[in-house]
Design a protein around this motif. Structure first.
Motif, PDB file in Angstrom:
ATOM      1  N   GLU A  44       0.798  -1.234   0.000  1.00  0.00           N
ATOM      2  CA  GLU A  44       0.000   0.000   0.000  1.00  0.00           C
ATOM      3  C   GLU A  44       0.826   1.276   0.000  1.00  0.00           C
ATOM      4  OE1 GLU A  44      -2.943   0.421   3.107  1.00  0.00           O
ATOM      5  OE2 GLU A  44      -4.203   1.687   1.836  1.00  0.00           O
ATOM      6  N   ASN A  45       1.401   1.628   1.153  1.00  0.00           N
ATOM      7  CA  ASN A  45       2.057   2.939   1.209  1.00  0.00           C
ATOM      8  C   ASN A  45       3.574   2.860   1.364  1.00  0.00           C
ATOM      9  OD1 ASN A  45      -0.340   4.421   0.937  1.00  0.00           O
ATOM     10  ND2 ASN A  45      -0.830   3.995   3.081  1.00  0.00           N
ATOM     11  N   ILE A  46       4.128   1.662   1.217  1.00  0.00           N
ATOM     12  CA  ILE A  46       5.584   1.527   1.362  1.00  0.00           C
ATOM     13  C   ILE A  46       6.200   1.529  -0.036  1.00  0.00           C
ATOM     14  CG2 ILE A  46       7.443   0.158   2.406  1.00  0.00           C
ATOM     15  CD1 ILE A  46       5.373  -1.104   4.251  1.00  0.00           C
ATOM     16  N   SER A  47       7.227   2.362  -0.235  1.00  0.00           N
ATOM     17  CA  SER A  47       7.808   2.486  -1.586  1.00  0.00           C
ATOM     18  C   SER A  47       8.814   1.365  -1.853  1.00  0.00           C
ATOM     19  CB  SER A  47       8.511   3.833  -1.723  1.00  0.00           C
ATOM     20  OG  SER A  47       9.685   3.807  -0.939  1.00  0.00           O
ATOM     21  N   GLU A  48       9.161   1.207  -3.129  1.00  0.00           N
ATOM     22  CA  GLU A  48      10.108   0.162  -3.530  1.00  0.00           C
ATOM     23  C   GLU A  48      11.456   0.365  -2.816  1.00  0.00           C
ATOM     24  OE1 GLU A  48       9.897  -0.616  -7.701  1.00  0.00           O
ATOM     25  OE2 GLU A  48      11.751  -1.766  -7.714  1.00  0.00           O
TER      26      GLU A  48
ATOM     27  N   SER B 224       3.619 -16.834  -2.811  1.00  0.00           N
ATOM     28  CA  SER B 224       3.321 -16.801  -4.239  1.00  0.00           C
ATOM     29  C   SER B 224       4.129 -15.695  -4.945  1.00  0.00           C
ATOM     30  CB  SER B 224       1.819 -16.577  -4.403  1.00  0.00           C
ATOM     31  OG  SER B 224       1.504 -16.571  -5.739  1.00  0.00           O
ATOM     32  N   LEU B 225       4.224 -14.532  -4.281  1.00  0.00           N
ATOM     33  CA  LEU B 225       4.970 -13.414  -4.890  1.00  0.00           C
ATOM     34  C   LEU B 225       6.467 -13.722  -4.920  1.00  0.00           C
ATOM     35  CD1 LEU B 225       3.051 -10.400  -3.276  1.00  0.00           C
ATOM     36  CD2 LEU B 225       2.842 -11.252  -5.616  1.00  0.00           C
ATOM     37  N   ILE B 226       6.960 -14.363  -3.843  1.00  0.00           N
ATOM     38  CA  ILE B 226       8.392 -14.717  -3.800  1.00  0.00           C
ATOM     39  C   ILE B 226       8.708 -15.722  -4.910  1.00  0.00           C
ATOM     40  CG2 ILE B 226      10.167 -15.903  -2.413  1.00  0.00           C
ATOM     41  CD1 ILE B 226       9.553 -12.997  -1.523  1.00  0.00           C
ATOM     42  N   LYS B 227       7.836 -16.721  -5.071  1.00  0.00           N
ATOM     43  CA  LYS B 227       8.054 -17.726  -6.127  1.00  0.00           C
ATOM     44  C   LYS B 227       8.085 -17.063  -7.500  1.00  0.00           C
ATOM     45  CE  LYS B 227       6.450 -21.956  -4.011  1.00  0.00           C
ATOM     46  NZ  LYS B 227       5.351 -22.844  -3.759  1.00  0.00           N
ATOM     47  N   ALA B 228       7.257 -16.036  -7.663  1.00  0.00           N
ATOM     48  CA  ALA B 228       7.184 -15.354  -8.966  1.00  0.00           C
ATOM     49  C   ALA B 228       8.496 -14.651  -9.321  1.00  0.00           C
ATOM     50  CB  ALA B 228       6.036 -14.350  -8.961  1.00  0.00           C
ATOM     51  N   THR B 229       9.339 -14.402  -8.310  1.00  0.00           N
ATOM     52  CA  THR B 229      10.624 -13.744  -8.626  1.00  0.00           C
ATOM     53  C   THR B 229      11.637 -14.764  -9.141  1.00  0.00           C
ATOM     54  OG1 THR B 229      11.614 -14.068  -6.434  1.00  0.00           O
ATOM     55  CG2 THR B 229      10.298 -12.067  -6.736  1.00  0.00           C
ATOM     56  N   GLY B 230      11.293 -16.059  -9.031  1.00  0.00           N
ATOM     57  CA  GLY B 230      12.147 -17.100  -9.603  1.00  0.00           C
ATOM     58  C   GLY B 230      13.244 -17.606  -8.679  1.00  0.00           C
TER      59      GLY B 230
ATOM     60  N   ASN C  81      10.500  -5.233  -6.161  1.00  0.00           N
ATOM     61  CA  ASN C  81       9.684  -4.854  -7.319  1.00  0.00           C
ATOM     62  C   ASN C  81       8.375  -5.651  -7.349  1.00  0.00           C
ATOM     63  OD1 ASN C  81       9.071  -5.514 -10.431  1.00  0.00           O
ATOM     64  ND2 ASN C  81       9.770  -3.397 -10.120  1.00  0.00           N
ATOM     65  N   GLN C  82       8.466  -6.926  -7.066  1.00  0.00           N
ATOM     66  CA  GLN C  82       7.271  -7.782  -7.084  1.00  0.00           C
ATOM     67  C   GLN C  82       6.282  -7.358  -5.991  1.00  0.00           C
ATOM     68  OE1 GLN C  82       5.028  -9.911  -8.813  1.00  0.00           O
ATOM     69  NE2 GLN C  82       7.031 -10.601  -9.515  1.00  0.00           N
ATOM     70  N   LEU C  83       6.797  -6.937  -4.843  1.00  0.00           N
ATOM     71  CA  LEU C  83       5.926  -6.551  -3.731  1.00  0.00           C
ATOM     72  C   LEU C  83       5.262  -5.191  -3.947  1.00  0.00           C
ATOM     73  CD1 LEU C  83       8.151  -7.569  -0.665  1.00  0.00           C
ATOM     74  CD2 LEU C  83       6.058  -8.710  -1.434  1.00  0.00           C
ATOM     75  N   THR C  84       5.933  -4.307  -4.649  1.00  0.00           N
ATOM     76  CA  THR C  84       5.414  -2.926  -4.724  1.00  0.00           C
ATOM     77  C   THR C  84       4.984  -2.483  -6.119  1.00  0.00           C
ATOM     78  OG1 THR C  84       7.650  -2.091  -5.088  1.00  0.00           O
ATOM     79  CG2 THR C  84       6.871  -2.130  -2.812  1.00  0.00           C
TER      80      THR C  84
END
Ligand code: FAD
Length: 413
Positions: A264-268, A302-308, A328-331
């Protein structure tokens, strides 16, 4: 030819509220409601899942108006005359007590829309308002100072008419004949269809997120709760975006990319700093196993896996590139939207009578004297939460106060 002082076209929320308040203000007026269906108040009946979300516990006019993607500026003045507090008081005075839920939505204490319907039917009978069913209006003409109305089975005339027909294309066509401009209708309040490995099997997970639609020079953006569904994404953050972007998203034929910041409000950059400190302080921890930033665990995985990265990688083993990819995947994860779905069958339409052609002190037409509007027939719509009905109550009340000429016996200074 049947004559009345005021004819209200449309037996929905706005039509009934106008009629009752007009009759209360001036009991000598003959008022007729013309309804095309064999029943009135059908939308009220099914609204809010049968409970009728009458209004919202938001009592500051400017804050209230911000829930209207179309109508925000125009409703601000009217809300100073009649808004949520007045709605609560009105219903209480007419025997319907309302209650507030945690999210601010207000419902009848009975939890049934029948309470609203019974109240309206009782009041129209008490005040001798004629409610005529099966009267689908086919023609509206203005001849001298009178409106002549033709329905499927009858003819009517009145000096003043109120159009409260909701989003009805046939009536909009007739209003064009009276000189009005109609903003074409497009859907508002819908959910996004997304097929993506990252959210597959995560239906039911909700988290606060910020969503962006970068579309050319302007950016549509919203934040709040995002709900992953079997078909894509929903929740207030998505619904609000669909309402504010109704026209843009229609022009994109509901095919567009969204950027999701799951934090939400946390930047990359802030996330990257935090990941670097995890590398230093929690080097032995397996990245996949422990969710960070209070993200739901399955979503994190799921998001961590998507980073490979591998399932066993620890923070200490993570490279600079790994950390950058996670941040990048999180934000700023990109998801492709492919179509839309209706939200809980609650569909709202953006479009209707051009607001520039209406005097919002009285809700009277600026192009055709003695023609008034209330409710969804206007190019006004809101996000979900009781705001659409509030528009009907506010418009209906203000119209009702302006239908009868001031009574000279009431004096003045
Ligand atoms: C499933 C659903 C649930 C909803 N739930 C909520 C909620 O909980 N809270 C909320 O704030 N909003 C809700 N909404 C939105 C809300 O119902 C509308 O904003 C509101 O009903 C608009 O009121 P209206 O009187 O302007 O129009 P309507 O309620 O649509 O009434 C218009 C009336 O005019 C009649 N009519 C149309 N054409 C003619 C004609 N030619 N001649 C004669 N009569 C005609 C129609 O038959 C209808 O009875 C919901 C909408 C839907 C679809």
């Amino acid at each position: 030819m049947k004559k009345a002082d005021v004819i209200i076209i449309g037996g929905g929320a706005a039509g009934f509220f106008t009629a009752i308040n007009a009759a209360e203000k001036n009991p000598n007026q003959k008022i007729i409601i013309l309804e095309r269906g064999k029943e009135v108040l059908t939308k009220v009946r099914i609204s809010g899942g049968g409970r009728c979300n009458v209004t919202h516990a938001e009592f500051i006019p400017r804050d209230l108006s911000q829930n209207y993607p179309r109508g925000e500026k125009e409703l601000l003045g009217p809300f100073h005359t009649f808004m949520t507090g007045d709605t609560i008081e009105w219903f209480e005075k007419h025997g319907v007590e309302l209650k507030t839920e945690e999210d601010g939505r207000m419902f009848p204490v009975s939890n049934s829309s029948e309470s609203i319907i019974n109240c309206f039917l009782f009041e129209t009978r008490r005040l001798s308002v004629d409610v005529l069913l099966n009267q689908s209006v086919k023609e509206i003409q203005k001849v001298d100072d009178s409106f002549l109305i033709t329905t499927t089975s009858d003819n009517f005339s009145a000096e003043k008419i109120v159009v409260a027909t909701g989003s009805n294309p046939k009536i909009w066509k007739l209003l064009e004949g009276l000189g009005h401009t109609i903003i074409p209708a497009v859907p508002s309040l819908f959910t996004f269809n997304i097929t993506d490995e990252r959210i597959k099997d995560l239906a039911g997970i909700a988290t606060n997120a910020r969503i962006k639609i970068p579309k050319g020079r302007d950016v549509l953006e919203n934040n709040g709760s995002l709900l992953i569904t079997h078909w894509g994404m929903s929740g207030p953050a998505i619904l609000k975006l669909s309402a504010w972007g109704a026209r843009t998203l229609e022009s994109l034929k509901y095919q567009f990319e969204i950027e999701v910041n799951w934090l939400e409000n946390i930047s990359e950059e802030e996330v990257l700093d935090e990941l670097k400190s995890l590398k230093v302080n929690f080097g032995k921890q397996t990245i996949l196993k422990h969710s960070q930033f209070e993200l739901p665990k399955r979503l994190w995985q799921s998001l961590i896996k998507a980073t490979g990265i591998s399932d066993t990688l620890t923070w200490a083993e993570a490279t600079r590139e790994n950390l950058q990819n996670i941040a990048n995947q999180l934000t700023a994860g990109i998801f492709q939207v492919d179509g839309k779905s209706t939200f809980k069958e609650e569909f709202v339409t953006a479009g209707g009578v051009d607001l520039k052609e209406v005097n919002f002190k009285t809700f009277e037409s600026k192009v055709c004297e003695n023609l008034y509007f209330a409710g969804e027939v206007l190019n006004i719509d809101a996000i979900t939460g009781g705001f659409n009905f509030q528009n009907a109550w506010t418009g209906g009340f203000i119209v009702s106060q302006n239908l009868s000429s001031p009574d000279p016996s009431q004096g003045g200074d």
